[in-house]
Write an enzyme that holds these catalytic residues in place. Structure first.
Site, short mmCIF file in Angstrom:
data_model
loop_
_atom_site.label_atom_id
_atom_site.label_comp_id
_atom_site.label_asym_id
_atom_site.label_seq_id
_atom_site.Cartn_x
_atom_site.Cartn_y
_atom_site.Cartn_z
NE ARG A 46 41.97 43.93 35.23
CZ ARG A 46 41.80 44.69 34.16
NH1 ARG A 46 40.76 45.50 34.06
NH2 ARG A 46 42.68 44.67 33.18
CG ASP A 170 44.03 27.21 53.52
OD1 ASP A 170 44.46 28.05 54.33
OD2 ASP A 170 42.86 27.20 53.12
#
Length: 379
Positions: A46, A170
């Protein structure tokens, strides 16, 4: 190093165990330590995985950034940016943006006391007029989804820098092949890696890239603490996809130009949205800040009839009716009922997103076949 070379080589090193030229899929959850706390940079997947580490290095390189971070989806990446904020903070966002972004802004983070302002960003003055002492983030897309508005990124970044406001761009539609927002002053670049970077409609992923070390540390803390990370198999697929990004994007752009010009002269078409058309708003800005005009094309029918638009979508064959974009295959979609359904109709209409709008993700197929498909669907 030029872009195509970076796309092939950045982040990819021969496997130290075998010499394998491709980064292996390190399908492991944990790593053996020599003694407590003493390890070779990896302790738990993780936190970090070698396959993901290679991809993060590659993404940073192609965006001209120093630090890359991968997430389980584009929205997971967006979520981490918003975790930089606190109750009482305000965000200025472009009013034409992906429906999922609008949903996480208004449906999730508004209830935590963060206020969002959705404004047209065709000029920097509109953004500057909305700034107050609580403004902490300016969020924009360019080209926007789905109307393909082009925002002058450099000028918006200058406004933000003067006020010491964080900025996020973005860059999903343009990809780093066409533009690099970090070079224009952005603090964070956001990607739905699912789209063009992966390029083959076979993985879901998001990414953030920044040049700011302190900011990268904060984002990495949330990445590890909140755990929305991609698996090594997906990272491997995207590493492979990035190698052909320059070739694919060049063909996407060529095909989109032919499609946009065909639609622009078709008697049944009302309006075509593609930054490469001279009549497109901010076409000149697109010429300055982009290397080409992208593979996305949106259009409306002349009679502006929703039922007729749906009939066209149902008749298309090569253009598959499906969510998402940026794959090698051509896709078509109905934003009002698909990608942007989470935005209320009255809000969609304020931006000019009509219920009759059709969005095309133009693939890399033969141009003549794509035009033939559009012709039979429109007749």
């Amino acid at each position: 190093m030029k872009f195509a070379t970076k796309a092939v080589h950045a982040g990819v090193h021969p496997d130290p165990a075998t010499g394998a030229i491709m980064t292996p899929i390190y399908q492991t959850s944990t790593y053996v330590q020599e003694s407590p706390g003493k390890h070779k940079g990896y302790e738990y997947s993780r936190t970090l995985n070698p396959t993901r580490a290679a991809l993060q290095e590659s993404l940073a390189a192609i965006e001209n950034g120093r630090f890359g971070l991968c997430f389980a989806s584009g929205l997971a990446a967006t979520d981490v940016v918003l975790k930089l904020l606190k109750s009482g903070d305000e965000v200025i966002a472009s009013n034409d943006l992906y429906g999922g972004t609008y949903r996480i802004f208004t449906g999730v983070y508004e209830k935590y006391g963060i206020k969002f302002h959705f404004v047209p960003m065709d000029t920097p003055d509109r953004v500057e007029a909305m700034i107050n002492e609580r403004t902490r983030l300016i969020w924009l897309e360019s080209p926007t989804n789905p109307l393909l508005h082009v925002i002058d990124i450099k000028k918006i970044m200058e406004v933000a820098k003067a006020k010491n406001i964080l900025t996020a761009v973005d860059n999903t539609f343009a990809t780093p092949y066409l533009q690099n927002p970090l070079d224009m002053g952005a603090d964070i670049v956001v990607h739905s890696v699912t789209k063009y970077l992966g390029g083959h409609s076979d993985t879901v992923m998001g990414a953030l890239v920044t040049n700011n070390e302190k900011l990268a540390e904060q984002l990495a803390y949330f990445q590890n603490s909140c755990g929305a990370v991609p698996g090594p198999q997906d990272c491997f697929l995207v590493l492979r996809g990035i190698k052909t990004l320059p070739l694919r994007m060049a063909q996407h752009c060529k095909n989109a130009k032919v499609v946009a010009e065909y639609l622009n002269q078709h008697p049944k078409i009302g309006r075509v949205y593609w930054p490469g058309l001279k009549e497109h708003p901010n076409h000149e800005i697109a010429k300055q800040q982009m290397r080409d005009f992208g593979g996305m094309v949106s259009f409306t029918l002349k009679d502006d009839c929703v039922e007729a638009a749906i009939e066209v979508l149902e008749r298309l064959k090569l253009f598959a009716l499906a969510e998402s974009l940026g794959g090698v295959e051509s896709l078509c979609g109905h934003p009002a009922s698909m990608t942007h359904a989470s935005i209320p109709k009255e809000e969609r209409e304020k931006t000019g997103l009509k219920d009759s709008l059709i969005r095309l993700s133009v693939g890399i197929e033969d141009q003549e076949d794509l035009i033939a498909d559009l012709a039979q669907a429109l007749d």
